[in-house]
Design an enzyme around this catalytic site. Structure first.
Site, PDB file in Angstrom:
ATOM      1  N   ASP A 120      21.219 -18.889   1.492  1.00 16.06           N
ATOM      2  CA  ASP A 120      20.593 -18.204   0.003  1.00 16.06           C
ATOM      3  C   ASP A 120      20.207 -16.709   0.346  1.00 16.06           C
ATOM      4  O   ASP A 120      19.422 -16.020   1.039  1.00 16.06           O
ATOM      5  CB  ASP A 120      19.098 -19.095   0.787  1.00 16.06           C
ATOM      6  CG  ASP A 120      17.968 -18.333  -0.094  1.00 16.06           C
ATOM      7  OD1 ASP A 120      18.125 -17.247  -0.921  1.00 16.06           O
ATOM      8  OD2 ASP A 120      16.512 -19.230  -0.029  1.00 16.06           O
ATOM      9  N   TYR A 145      13.161 -19.239   4.541  1.00 15.05           N
ATOM     10  CA  TYR A 145      12.317 -19.783   3.552  1.00 15.05           C
ATOM     11  C   TYR A 145      12.818 -20.227   1.895  1.00 15.05           C
ATOM     12  O   TYR A 145      14.117 -18.873   2.020  1.00 15.05           O
ATOM     13  CB  TYR A 145      10.848 -18.944   2.496  1.00 15.05           C
ATOM     14  CG  TYR A 145      10.244 -19.012   1.367  1.00 15.05           C
ATOM     15  CD1 TYR A 145       9.384 -20.626   1.489  1.00 15.05           C
ATOM     16  CD2 TYR A 145      10.212 -18.064   0.528  1.00 15.05           C
ATOM     17  CE1 TYR A 145       8.609 -21.051   0.043  1.00 15.05           C
ATOM     18  CE2 TYR A 145       9.809 -19.013  -1.224  1.00 15.05           C
ATOM     19  CZ  TYR A 145       9.094 -19.460  -0.851  1.00 15.05           C
ATOM     20  OH  TYR A 145       7.883 -21.074  -1.939  1.00 15.05           O
ATOM     21  N   LYS A 170      15.847 -12.144  -7.596  1.00 15.65           N
ATOM     22  CA  LYS A 170      15.493 -11.333  -8.094  1.00 15.65           C
ATOM     23  C   LYS A 170      16.279 -10.257  -8.022  1.00 15.65           C
ATOM     24  O   LYS A 170      16.420  -9.419  -9.713  1.00 15.65           O
ATOM     25  CB  LYS A 170      15.449 -10.216  -6.434  1.00 15.65           C
ATOM     26  CG  LYS A 170      13.872 -12.127  -5.686  1.00 15.65           C
ATOM     27  CD  LYS A 170      13.383 -11.910  -4.623  1.00 15.65           C
ATOM     28  CE  LYS A 170      12.926 -12.329  -4.069  1.00 15.65           C
ATOM     29  NZ  LYS A 170      10.896 -12.667  -4.132  1.00 15.65           N
TER      30      LYS A 170
END
Ligand code: HOZ
Length: 419
Positions: free
Chosen positions: A239, A144, A267
């Protein structure tokens, strides 16, 4: 467990927001419950609107590696608050954070700060296309990379939770240039390159997948991606929105020793504030405006409060080099407890997922073979006993510096007693 107040809030929220939420996974739908509304969080605990206290292993889906409300991060935010919330102009805090990022991610020679992981990935892919002059991208089933149009194909996280192969509202033209490969299967990547290698701009990968549950890379997988992309003049994008500053201070690329061309962070890099980053080789990043013709911009990019929070969080990680070993030890205890209860577990550092399947989970098809109803029962059992984990089979459990030995032990006992 009392949930009256959360239920009332949920009813109100449903009048105002789709499904009552601002991000689908938190709706608790896949575990057959209504969501808890959180009142506040401290250290390793979150407290909901009914006053229930949970040991939190979601940690805001990763940012809170130091625990909730880390004093040094809160102090940094409070100090900056007095100077204004946003300027939409350059300031020193952006440089301080970018220097820290580059110290730990030397592959990120030039960095652009943005506001979310989705934005970071979308922009990195655009830079890869702009630099190479090619259109196709390769992504992996079950990985994702946020919710930009071209990446919503067989994604993990909320797409898997909702059993959706993609998203409505995305014209087929937007995903035609997205080629799919199988995680941990280099031959599937080689096949794509054999077919149309000269048209592939980049391969984007979560270097340790964490959005179909945690699925570590097999030995040689990342190295293989590096050599295939190099051979064909395509770029490799890691990623590291989840793994950056999580698997080691230098992320998965430091841990596994593979250097990508471009990296995306989110994050932890924002210390709990909305901040993300992308960056990589200087000559690629020089294609980004105003130096080059790849356009990307943002009013809140490099926001002063967010950069202060991010820099403070990274400073704390720098001061505590032993922290990663401590996190590893704590998470390994949870892993052992799950194994001794006969559960199937994948773990990488302080990321872990308990899978309800008998087979080893190594990719999308083995992840999606899991019994999600069994996961829902396990989730409910933990929740009713004061443990808050992801309300979906296809997410990670996050351990933080704030989780005490006692809390880990208490969680282990509960996991071991699970039938
Ligand atoms: N994309 C996040 C999970 N991998 C979910 C974020 C949220 O719902 O807050």
């Amino acid at each position: 467990m009392k949930t009256d107040r959360s239920k009332k809030l949920y009813e109100r929220a449903c009048q105002l927001m789709p499904g009552g939420v601002n991000s689908p996974v938190r709706a608790f739908r896949s575990v057959g419950r209504s969501p808890l509304f959180i009142d506040h969080a401290e250290g390793s605990r979150i407290i909901d609107a009914d006053g229930n206290i949970f040991i939190d292993y979601v940690c805001s889906w990763g940012p809170d590696i130091l625990g909730h409300g880390c004093p040094a991060v809160i102090r940094a935010v409070q100090e900056r608050l007095a100077h204004g919330l946003t300027f939409g102009a350059c300031h020193e805090g952006e440089i301080l954070l970018a220097e820290k990022i580059r110290d730990h991610f030397p592959s990120m020679e030039l960095i652009r700060l943005v506001s979310s992981g989705t934005e970071a990935v979308m922009s990195a892919v655009r830079a890869a296309r702009g630099y190479t002059g090619r259109d196709f991208i390769v992504k992996f089933e079950g990985c994702y990379h946020g919710h930009s149009d071209g990446l919503l194909v067989k994604g993990g996280s909320g797409l898997l939770t909702g059993a959706l192969p993609g998203s409505a509202g995305v014209p087929s033209g937007y995903t035609e240039a997205t080629l799919l490969a199988r995680y941990n299967d280099l031959s599937s990547v080689e096949e794509l390159f054999a077919r149309c290698g000269s048209r592939i701009a980049c391969v984007i990968v979560e270097p340790c997948a964490a959005n179909m549950g945690v699925v570590p890379p097999k030995k040689g997988f990342l190295e293989g991606l590096r050599s295939i992309t190099e051979k064909h003049g395509a770029l490799l994008i890691f990623d590291e929105v989840i793994t950056g500053f999580r698997l080691s201070i230098g992320g998965a690329q430091q841990l596994y020793g593979v250097k990508p061309d471009l990296t995306t962070l989110g994050k932890i890099v924002g210390g709990g504030m909305p901040l993300a980053a992308y960056g990589g080789r200087r000559e690629i990043m020089e294609t980004v405006a105003p130096l080059g013709s790849v356009y990307q911009a943002g009013t809140l990019s490099g926001n002063p409060i967010a950069t202060a929070a991010g820099a403070a969080a990274i400073s704390e990680l720098e001061k505590r080099p032993e922290l990663y070993t401590e996190l590893e030890i704590k998470t390994a205890k949870l892993e052992d407890a799950a194994l001794s209860a006969g559960l199937n577990v994948n773990r990488a550092g302080s990321l872990m997922t308990v899978f309800f399947t008998n087979k080893k989970v190594t990719d999308y098809s083995s992840a999606t073979a899991c019994d999600t109803e069994a996961y829902s029962r396990y989730f409910g059992y933990l929740l009713e006993n004061g443990i808050y984990t992801a309300p979906s089979q296809f997410e990670a459990m996050f351990v933080s510096a704030a989780h005490t030995e006692e809390e880990i032990e208490q969680t282990c006992q509960l996991i071991k007693a699970y039938k």
